[in-house]
Design a protein around this motif. Sequence first.
Motif, short mmCIF file in Angstrom:
data_model
loop_
_atom_site.label_atom_id
_atom_site.label_comp_id
_atom_site.label_asym_id
_atom_site.label_seq_id
_atom_site.Cartn_x
_atom_site.Cartn_y
_atom_site.Cartn_z
N MET A 1 0.84 -1.19 0.00
CA MET A 1 0.00 0.00 0.00
C MET A 1 0.88 1.25 0.00
SD MET A 1 -2.91 1.17 2.78
CE MET A 1 -4.03 -0.18 2.35
N ARG A 2 0.55 2.22 -0.83
CA ARG A 2 1.30 3.47 -0.89
C ARG A 2 0.53 4.52 -0.08
NH1 ARG A 2 2.83 7.89 -5.11
NH2 ARG A 2 5.10 7.98 -4.84
N ILE A 3 1.19 5.01 0.99
CA ILE A 3 0.54 5.94 1.91
C ILE A 3 1.22 7.31 1.80
CG2 ILE A 3 -0.17 6.38 4.28
CD1 ILE A 3 0.31 3.41 4.86
N VAL A 4 0.46 8.32 1.41
CA VAL A 4 0.96 9.69 1.42
C VAL A 4 0.73 10.26 2.81
CG1 VAL A 4 0.62 12.02 0.52
CG2 VAL A 4 0.67 10.08 -1.03
N ASP A 75 -2.81 4.98 -2.10
CA ASP A 75 -3.88 4.08 -1.67
C ASP A 75 -4.55 4.58 -0.39
OD1 ASP A 75 -3.42 1.89 -3.65
OD2 ASP A 75 -1.47 1.80 -2.64
N HIS A 76 -3.81 5.37 0.39
CA HIS A 76 -4.35 5.90 1.64
C HIS A 76 -3.55 7.15 1.97
CE1 HIS A 76 -6.90 4.95 5.23
NE2 HIS A 76 -6.10 5.86 5.78
N VAL A 77 -4.16 8.04 2.76
CA VAL A 77 -3.50 9.28 3.17
C VAL A 77 -3.59 9.37 4.69
CG1 VAL A 77 -3.42 11.79 2.95
CG2 VAL A 77 -4.19 10.38 1.02
N VAL A 78 -2.49 9.78 5.30
CA VAL A 78 -2.47 10.03 6.75
C VAL A 78 -2.06 11.48 6.96
CG1 VAL A 78 -1.40 9.49 8.95
CG2 VAL A 78 -1.94 7.65 7.36
N SER A 79 -2.90 12.23 7.64
CA SER A 79 -2.64 13.64 7.92
C SER A 79 -2.65 13.86 9.42
CB SER A 79 -3.72 14.53 7.28
OG SER A 79 -3.63 15.85 7.76
N VAL A 80 -1.58 14.45 9.94
CA VAL A 80 -1.56 14.83 11.36
C VAL A 80 -1.88 16.32 11.45
CG1 VAL A 80 -0.24 14.94 13.48
CG2 VAL A 80 0.11 13.03 11.91
N MET A 81 -3.13 16.60 11.71
CA MET A 81 -3.62 17.96 11.95
C MET A 81 -3.44 18.90 10.76
SD MET A 81 -2.79 18.54 16.02
CE MET A 81 -1.16 17.81 16.08
N ARG A 94 -9.60 9.91 -2.14
CA ARG A 94 -8.67 9.00 -1.47
C ARG A 94 -9.12 8.79 -0.03
NH1 ARG A 94 -6.65 5.88 -4.50
NH2 ARG A 94 -8.59 6.48 -5.49
N PRO A 95 -9.07 7.55 0.49
CA PRO A 95 -9.36 7.35 1.92
C PRO A 95 -8.30 8.05 2.75
CG PRO A 95 -8.51 5.32 0.92
CD PRO A 95 -8.74 6.28 -0.21
N VAL A 96 -8.72 8.76 3.78
CA VAL A 96 -7.79 9.57 4.56
C VAL A 96 -8.06 9.43 6.05
CG1 VAL A 96 -9.27 11.61 4.22
CG2 VAL A 96 -6.89 11.91 4.93
#
Length: 419
Positions: A1-4, A75-81, A94-96
Motif C-alpha cells: 500500500m502506498r501511503i501519502v 492508496d491511503h493518506v495520513v494527515s496529522v492535523m 482517497r481514503p484519509v
Amino acid sequence: MRIVMGAQNCGFGPVSELVAVARPLHEHERVFVGDGVAAVFARRNPDAFDATYDTSGLSERARSAVIDDLLQGSDHVVSVMDAELVLRSVVADRPVTMVDSLFSFWQLTQPLTEILGLCTAMPRSGFAAADLHLSGLSPHERIVAAHLLATHSVVQNFPGVPERAADFAALGEGPRMHVTGSIVDTEGLRDVVRTVEPEYDLLINIGGFKNFLLDFDVNNDYVRLLHRWIPDLLRDWPRFRRVLVCGGPFGEGRDQTIRAAGGRAECRLLRHRELLQVAATTADYLMAPGLTTLHESITLGRLPLAIHEQHYAHVFTMRALDGTLFGRLGGRFTDVVPSHPLPEDDFAGTVALVELAGRIRQHQELYAKYRKTFNERIEQYLTLTPPQRRHGIEELEKLLNGTPTHSVMTEILDTPRAT
C-alpha cells in the motif's frame, strides 16, 4: 500500500507524531510531503519514510501540483492535523485518516451541526471550490471539519477528548473515531540504552518553536529571553555543568555553545531518536509543555518540569493538567506578570505571550522576577523524591491512557474501503 503522509507545519509536535505513526508501517510505502519545519524534521528522520517531498520554496501552483499528483497515486493518506491535506484527499477521492493530539483544544464559534452541514454540502469537483466553500470557517473549525470529512479520525486522549468524541458520535454520521493513548515512537522509546553514562546534567527541550506566528528570526522574543537566561542558569545552579538545549531554533547551522561560571550549554537540534536517548539518561529535564514531548517523557519514566508557555496551546495544556503534580510545578508567565492580559484565542493569545516574553527580556525588574521565580520552580522540582516523581508520572499515565496507536492504524489500513 502506498501511503501519502503529511503534518501541520506548526512546530515539531505534529510531524513528530507523524514519524511515530509512520515508523511501524514499514511494510507499506510511506511518502512524506510537506514544507517548513515539518519538512526539516522529516529530513532529519529519513528512516521513517521511503520518499520525502519537500515543497518549501515552491510556488503555490507547483506545490499544489506535487501534492495532487502524489494523492492520485496513493492508496491511503495520513494527515496529522493538516486540514488542507485532508481536504485535498477528499476531493481526490482517497481514503484519509486524520490524526490529532489536540482534539479537545480546537475552539468553535459555530455549532458542530452547522460545520457538519457545510461538510455534507461541500463540492467535490476540485480543491479550489471545496476550499472556497469552507472559507467562512476559522483555522480551528477547519481542523474540526477535516475530522468530519476524513474516513477515519484518530485522536490522542486528553482531558475534554471523550466529551468531544461523544459530541461527534451524537451527530450520527461522520468518520469512524478512535481514541488512542500516546502517539509516540514506541520502538525508539523501547530501544533507548538506559545504562550509558549520561552526557549531560540537564536537558532543556524547547521543541520546534516555529508556528503560524513564532519564527526563528521574527516574533522570537521567547528564544531571545532564553538566551539571556541560560548564562544565569549556569551561574545559579553549579550542579548543571553540562546542559543541552535542544530545539528548532538551533538547527540548520544555528547551533551554538554558551559558557558561564565554568558551565557549558550546547544549543543544538538533534535527530529525534538521539534526543530520546538523551532524555532517557539525563536525570533532570525541562521542557516546553508540548503534548508529544510530555508523552515521550512519561513513557521513558521521566517526570519533566514545564517551562514557560510559548503559545496559547501550551496555556491550554497547563490549565488542563493543573490538578497533576506536573501541572502544579510548571513555570508560567503569570508567575512574573500576574495581571498581563491573555486573550482566550489561539492567535491573539500567542501574540500576547510574545509581547510578554519581550517585556520580561528588556525590563530589568521583570527579568529579575522571572529569574527568581524560575529558580523557585526548579528548586521545587529538584527536591522531589523518586517516589514523588513516580507518582507524578502515574497521574499523567492514568489521565492520558488509551488504545495503542499502532494497533488502531493497523486496523484502519487493513479495513477494506467501502464502495
